[in-house]
Design an enzyme around this catalytic site. Sequence first.
Site, PDB file in Angstrom:
ATOM      1  N   GLU A   1      -8.223  -1.739  13.934  1.00 54.72           N
ATOM      2  CA  GLU A   1      -8.878  -2.579  12.928  1.00 54.72           C
ATOM      3  C   GLU A   1      -7.956  -3.737  12.564  1.00 54.72           C
ATOM      4  OE1 GLU A   1      -9.857  -2.501   8.196  1.00 54.72           O
ATOM      5  OE2 GLU A   1     -10.088  -0.595   9.268  1.00 54.72           O
TER       6      GLU A   1
ATOM      7  N   ARG B   1       0.853  -1.192   0.000  1.00 55.54           N
ATOM      8  CA  ARG B   1       0.000   0.000   0.000  1.00 55.54           C
ATOM      9  C   ARG B   1       0.889   1.242   0.000  1.00 55.54           C
ATOM     10  NH1 ARG B   1      -5.337  -1.462   1.918  1.00 55.54           N
ATOM     11  NH2 ARG B   1      -5.653  -3.527   1.017  1.00 55.54           N
TER      12      ARG B   1
ATOM     13  N   ARG C   1      -1.065  -6.942  12.470  1.00 54.60           N
ATOM     14  CA  ARG C   1      -2.011  -6.331  13.417  1.00 54.60           C
ATOM     15  C   ARG C   1      -2.574  -7.361  14.395  1.00 54.60           C
ATOM     16  NH1 ARG C   1      -5.454  -1.271  11.042  1.00 54.60           N
ATOM     17  NH2 ARG C   1      -3.667  -0.088  10.235  1.00 54.60           N
TER      18      ARG C   1
ATOM     19  N   GLU D   1       0.574   4.186   0.845  1.00 48.37           N
ATOM     20  CA  GLU D   1      -0.051   5.213   1.680  1.00 48.37           C
ATOM     21  C   GLU D   1       1.026   5.951   2.457  1.00 48.37           C
ATOM     22  OE1 GLU D   1      -2.436   2.502   3.869  1.00 48.37           O
ATOM     23  OE2 GLU D   1      -4.186   2.723   2.563  1.00 48.37           O
TER      24      GLU D   1
ATOM     25  N   ARG E   1       0.614   1.944  13.465  1.00 45.15           N
ATOM     26  CA  ARG E   1      -0.208   0.801  13.053  1.00 45.15           C
ATOM     27  C   ARG E   1      -0.235   0.564  11.543  1.00 45.15           C
ATOM     28  NH1 ARG E   1      -3.525   5.111  14.044  1.00 45.15           N
ATOM     29  NH2 ARG E   1      -5.199   5.477  12.555  1.00 45.15           N
ATOM     30  N   HIS E   2       0.550   1.342  10.769  1.00 46.08           N
ATOM     31  CA  HIS E   2       0.557   1.191   9.314  1.00 46.08           C
ATOM     32  C   HIS E   2       1.931   0.780   8.810  1.00 46.08           C
ATOM     33  CE1 HIS E   2      -3.100   3.785   9.588  1.00 46.08           C
ATOM     34  NE2 HIS E   2      -3.466   3.056   8.546  1.00 46.08           N
TER      35      HIS E   2
ATOM     36  N   SER F   1     -11.129  -6.751   7.543  1.00 51.79           N
ATOM     37  CA  SER F   1     -12.267  -6.157   6.855  1.00 51.79           C
ATOM     38  C   SER F   1     -12.794  -7.173   5.858  1.00 51.79           C
ATOM     39  CB  SER F   1     -11.844  -4.873   6.135  1.00 51.79           C
ATOM     40  OG  SER F   1     -12.960  -4.235   5.551  1.00 51.79           O
TER      41      SER F   1
END
Length: 432
Positions: free
Chosen positions: A355, A213, A406, A215, A221-222, A358
């Site tokens: 989270e 990703r 996670r 991002e 947490r990323h 998903s």
Amino acid sequence: MQRKWTSEIGEGDVGRDVLLYGWVHEIRDLGGLVFIILRDREGFIQVTLPKKKVSVETFELAKKLKRESVIKVVGTVKKEPKAPQGYEVIPKDIEVLNEAQVPLPLEVTEKVPAELDTRLDHRFLDLRKPRIQAIFRIRHQMLQSVRSFLCEHGFIEVNTPKIVSTATEGGTELFPISYFEKEAFLNQSPQLYKQILMAAGFERVFEIGPIFRAEEHNTTRHLNEAISIDIEMSFTDHEGVMKILEELVVKVYEDVAENCEKFLDWLNLKLEIPSLPFERVTYDEALEISKRKGEEIPWGEDLSTPALKALAEEFGDVHYFIVDWPTECKPFYAMPYEDRAEICKSFDLMKGALELASGTQRIHKYDMLVESIKSKGLNPESFEFYLEAFRYGMPPHAGWGLGAERLLMSMLGLKNIREATLFPRDRNRLLP
């Protein structure tokens, strides 16, 4: 003579010679007595050298040893209640296999704390620490449990491409790569391919593999490269795969508690097994709780970090599902409810404010899927290889993606997701 791990030495070895390999964790020189704490991946053993009971050569070598040097020890096991594990080894021979340079860039005994960046810069040394090794021994058990559980429930392990020609969800957060004369990207999810496998008749598949990703996050947490645990399942809905997910999480906790007691002790941690079923909280209820606690989110938007923290305050550091999300804030493949198209059969698995996973029931009807792709401002032609699978008999199906790091982070109470990753990749770190 067969090599022994330090943890294997016991009552049956007393008076016998053993062969050990490992690192010099600590040395204490008391003049006529030298103590070496030998460390291998399973623990510690005390190597004791009384000057009058070992050879002059062995004694002098021991006095010159440098911490973190790699050594081979052959010696006799003795009982010693004050030593680690209650045993010590009186060496007949010590051989230095590789001497460590001094000073060390990182203190492996953890007597001198180091910042996370320093630890990651010298990760090979950081990983020598028993407390850090424990994290990855538990991770090994976690992934082993995931595989066993899913195989026992009829899932087939697959591997999907990580070099792709189009975005999984139409987003821009992709890493472009040079791929001969074509434009290509690193895959952000196996989503499209695991759905295609439902059309292929596999019915239940799972994959444990990397996702990428692009991002520009800089949070605890990323990550920009992570390991995702994904499943896809035919002839079910979102409730069916939620049941698989919650049972999987509980099974992982049970297996880690049963098989990783030593490593949990190294972390000074006792696991509390989650109870089933996990609580379900609707998106609308989440908004109400968040508003009551001072964080107002417009309907249809994703939940902010303060909103998730408000939910964690409400429910505690436990597992729960947020369900019935607005269709507009979920990907194009999410199945809307038949009687209320503005919400869809989507869910997020949370632990506290984090989270973990998903998932959704997917749209399996071709025309409906094409319209959904268009409604998100995407071009169906870009997804032709994917859409073709929906023209010739796609069964109803659902699935989810669970972040391995996670899950581990939340289970062990780690403060930073980089702690759950051997060699983390974020926007600032490309080495080691």
